[in-house]
Design a protein around this motif. Structure first.
Motif, PDB file in Angstrom:
ATOM      1  N   ASN A  22       0.807  -1.216   0.000  1.00 17.32           N
ATOM      2  CA  ASN A  22       0.000   0.000   0.000  1.00 17.32           C
ATOM      3  C   ASN A  22       0.840   1.266   0.000  1.00 17.32           C
ATOM      4  OD1 ASN A  22      -2.750  -0.824  -0.023  1.00 17.32           O
ATOM      5  ND2 ASN A  22      -2.407  -1.656   2.017  1.00 17.32           N
ATOM      6  N   GLY A  23       2.123   1.142   0.142  1.00 15.46           N
ATOM      7  CA  GLY A  23       2.996   2.310   0.188  1.00 15.46           C
ATOM      8  C   GLY A  23       3.928   2.375  -1.004  1.00 15.46           C
ATOM      9  N   PRO A  24       5.185   1.992  -0.814  1.00 21.49           N
ATOM     10  CA  PRO A  24       6.178   2.177  -1.874  1.00 21.49           C
ATOM     11  C   PRO A  24       5.888   1.393  -3.156  1.00 21.49           C
ATOM     12  CG  PRO A  24       7.244   1.554   0.192  1.00 21.49           C
ATOM     13  CD  PRO A  24       5.782   1.484   0.415  1.00 21.49           C
ATOM     14  N   LEU A  25       5.412   0.164  -3.043  1.00 21.56           N
ATOM     15  CA  LEU A  25       5.151  -0.616  -4.251  1.00 21.56           C
ATOM     16  C   LEU A  25       3.967  -0.063  -5.034  1.00 21.56           C
ATOM     17  CD1 LEU A  25       5.753  -4.247  -2.959  1.00 21.56           C
ATOM     18  CD2 LEU A  25       7.326  -2.752  -4.165  1.00 21.56           C
ATOM     19  N   ALA A  26       2.998   0.507  -4.335  1.00 24.38           N
ATOM     20  CA  ALA A  26       1.865   1.146  -5.027  1.00 24.38           C
ATOM     21  C   ALA A  26       2.313   2.440  -5.691  1.00 24.38           C
ATOM     22  CB  ALA A  26       0.729   1.403  -4.054  1.00 24.38           C
ATOM     23  N   ASP A  27       3.243   3.159  -5.076  1.00 20.83           N
ATOM     24  CA  ASP A  27       3.769   4.380  -5.696  1.00 20.83           C
ATOM     25  C   ASP A  27       4.544   4.069  -6.969  1.00 20.83           C
ATOM     26  OD1 ASP A  27       2.655   5.941  -3.729  1.00 20.83           O
ATOM     27  OD2 ASP A  27       4.503   6.025  -2.522  1.00 20.83           O
ATOM     28  N   LEU A  28       5.208   2.922  -6.994  1.00 24.25           N
ATOM     29  CA  LEU A  28       5.936   2.514  -8.198  1.00 24.25           C
ATOM     30  C   LEU A  28       5.012   1.948  -9.273  1.00 24.25           C
ATOM     31  CD1 LEU A  28       9.034   0.785  -6.576  1.00 24.25           C
ATOM     32  CD2 LEU A  28       8.999   2.945  -7.812  1.00 24.25           C
ATOM     33  N   GLY A  29       3.777   1.639  -8.898  1.00 25.86           N
ATOM     34  CA  GLY A  29       2.831   1.078  -9.851  1.00 25.86           C
ATOM     35  C   GLY A  29       2.873  -0.431  -9.935  1.00 25.86           C
ATOM     36  N   TRP A  30       3.576  -1.075  -9.022  1.00 24.11           N
ATOM     37  CA  TRP A  30       3.699  -2.530  -9.049  1.00 24.11           C
ATOM     38  C   TRP A  30       2.494  -3.217  -8.414  1.00 24.11           C
ATOM     39  CZ3 TRP A  30       9.467  -3.250  -7.332  1.00 24.11           C
ATOM     40  CH2 TRP A  30      10.292  -2.728  -8.321  1.00 24.11           C
ATOM     41  N   THR A  31       1.832  -2.539  -7.479  1.00 22.85           N
ATOM     42  CA  THR A  31       0.622  -3.067  -6.843  1.00 22.85           C
ATOM     43  C   THR A  31      -0.421  -1.965  -6.848  1.00 22.85           C
ATOM     44  OG1 THR A  31       1.305  -2.372  -4.632  1.00 22.85           O
ATOM     45  CG2 THR A  31       1.909  -4.608  -5.302  1.00 22.85           C
ATOM     46  N   SER A  32      -1.634  -2.312  -6.486  1.00 26.92           N
ATOM     47  CA  SER A  32      -2.674  -1.288  -6.356  1.00 26.92           C
ATOM     48  C   SER A  32      -3.017  -1.116  -4.880  1.00 26.92           C
ATOM     49  CB  SER A  32      -3.919  -1.684  -7.149  1.00 26.92           C
ATOM     50  OG  SER A  32      -4.413  -2.912  -6.685  1.00 26.92           O
ATOM     51  N   ARG A  33      -3.318   0.104  -4.517  1.00 23.55           N
ATOM     52  CA  ARG A  33      -3.639   0.395  -3.119  1.00 23.55           C
ATOM     53  C   ARG A  33      -4.995  -0.194  -2.739  1.00 23.55           C
ATOM     54  NH1 ARG A  33      -0.267   4.289  -0.950  1.00 23.55           N
ATOM     55  NH2 ARG A  33       0.794   5.559  -2.492  1.00 23.55           N
ATOM     56  N   ASP A  34      -5.147  -0.481  -1.466  1.00 21.87           N
ATOM     57  CA  ASP A  34      -6.431  -0.900  -0.934  1.00 21.87           C
ATOM     58  C   ASP A  34      -7.339   0.336  -0.900  1.00 21.87           C
ATOM     59  OD1 ASP A  34      -8.538  -2.049   0.381  1.00 21.87           O
ATOM     60  OD2 ASP A  34      -7.473  -2.381   2.275  1.00 21.87           O
ATOM     61  N   PRO A  35      -8.484   0.313  -1.582  1.00 19.02           N
ATOM     62  CA  PRO A  35      -9.324   1.510  -1.628  1.00 19.02           C
ATOM     63  C   PRO A  35      -9.904   1.896  -0.270  1.00 19.02           C
ATOM     64  CG  PRO A  35     -10.423  -0.323  -2.711  1.00 19.02           C
ATOM     65  CD  PRO A  35      -9.042  -0.780  -2.359  1.00 19.02           C
ATOM     66  N   ASN A  36      -9.965   0.982   0.665  1.00 16.85           N
ATOM     67  CA  ASN A  36     -10.488   1.283   1.996  1.00 16.85           C
ATOM     68  C   ASN A  36      -9.427   1.816   2.946  1.00 16.85           C
ATOM     69  OD1 ASN A  36     -13.059   0.394   1.273  1.00 16.85           O
ATOM     70  ND2 ASN A  36     -12.474  -1.730   1.706  1.00 16.85           N
ATOM     71  N   GLU A  37      -8.188   1.845   2.516  1.00 12.22           N
ATOM     72  CA  GLU A  37      -7.090   2.285   3.374  1.00 12.22           C
ATOM     73  C   GLU A  37      -6.964   3.801   3.286  1.00 12.22           C
ATOM     74  OE1 GLU A  37      -4.536   2.473   6.053  1.00 12.22           O
ATOM     75  OE2 GLU A  37      -5.123   0.457   5.511  1.00 12.22           O
ATOM     76  N   ASP A  38      -7.572   4.502   4.222  1.00 12.05           N
ATOM     77  CA  ASP A  38      -7.504   5.958   4.213  1.00 12.05           C
ATOM     78  C   ASP A  38      -6.963   6.522   5.533  1.00 12.05           C
ATOM     79  OD1 ASP A  38      -9.622   5.280   5.766  1.00 12.05           O
ATOM     80  OD2 ASP A  38     -11.048   6.644   4.841  1.00 12.05           O
ATOM     81  N   ASP A  39      -6.352   5.688   6.348  1.00  7.72           N
ATOM     82  CA  ASP A  39      -5.813   6.140   7.627  1.00  7.72           C
ATOM     83  C   ASP A  39      -4.404   6.688   7.510  1.00  7.72           C
ATOM     84  OD1 ASP A  39      -8.120   5.385   8.906  1.00  7.72           O
ATOM     85  OD2 ASP A  39      -7.373   3.374   9.347  1.00  7.72           O
TER      86      ASP A  39
END
Length: 112
Positions: free
Chosen positions: A36-53
């Motif tokens: 949900n952090g660095p790998l999502a920023d690189l585009g390798w994974t997608s963030r959890d849409p419910n993760e807003d904390d």
């Protein structure tokens, strides 16, 4: 004499397999923060849409859990290495210990 040495070589594997069961929690937490952090920023994974904390909350949870388990794992393995073996080369011992600790996590992923 050979049976005693063979028995001693299986003890760290068994202990690390047992330590791998509670290791599922810190390994999953590390993967969750990375995905949900660095790998999502690189585009390798997608963030959890419910993760807003935000990621600070996860780091407050992650750091103590990983530090406690890592410290326990290191102390147990250092003690086992000193107790079971006279002077083995360190690289195969630590490689086997890490592999045995990660095995339950990957078996769980394979089953799930």
């Amino acid at each position: 004499m050979k049976n005693t040495q063979l028995w001693k070589s299986f003890v760290p594997v068994a202990v690390n397999l047992l330590l791998g069961i509670p290791a599922i929690v810190p390994i999953f937490l590390v993967w969750y923060v990375l995905s949900n952090g660095p790998l999502a920023d690189l585009g390798w994974t997608s963030r959890d849409p419910n993760e807003d904390d935000g990621m600070l909350l996860w780091l407050v949870i992650l750091v103590p859990v990983v530090a406690c388990f890592g410290g326990l794992w290191a102390l147990v393995n250092i003690w086992l290495r000193r107790k079971m073996f006279d002077a083995p080369t360190p690289y195969p011992y630590w490689l086997v210990c890490v592999t045995a600790t990660l095995a339950p996590f990957f078996v769980g992923i394979g089953i799930g």
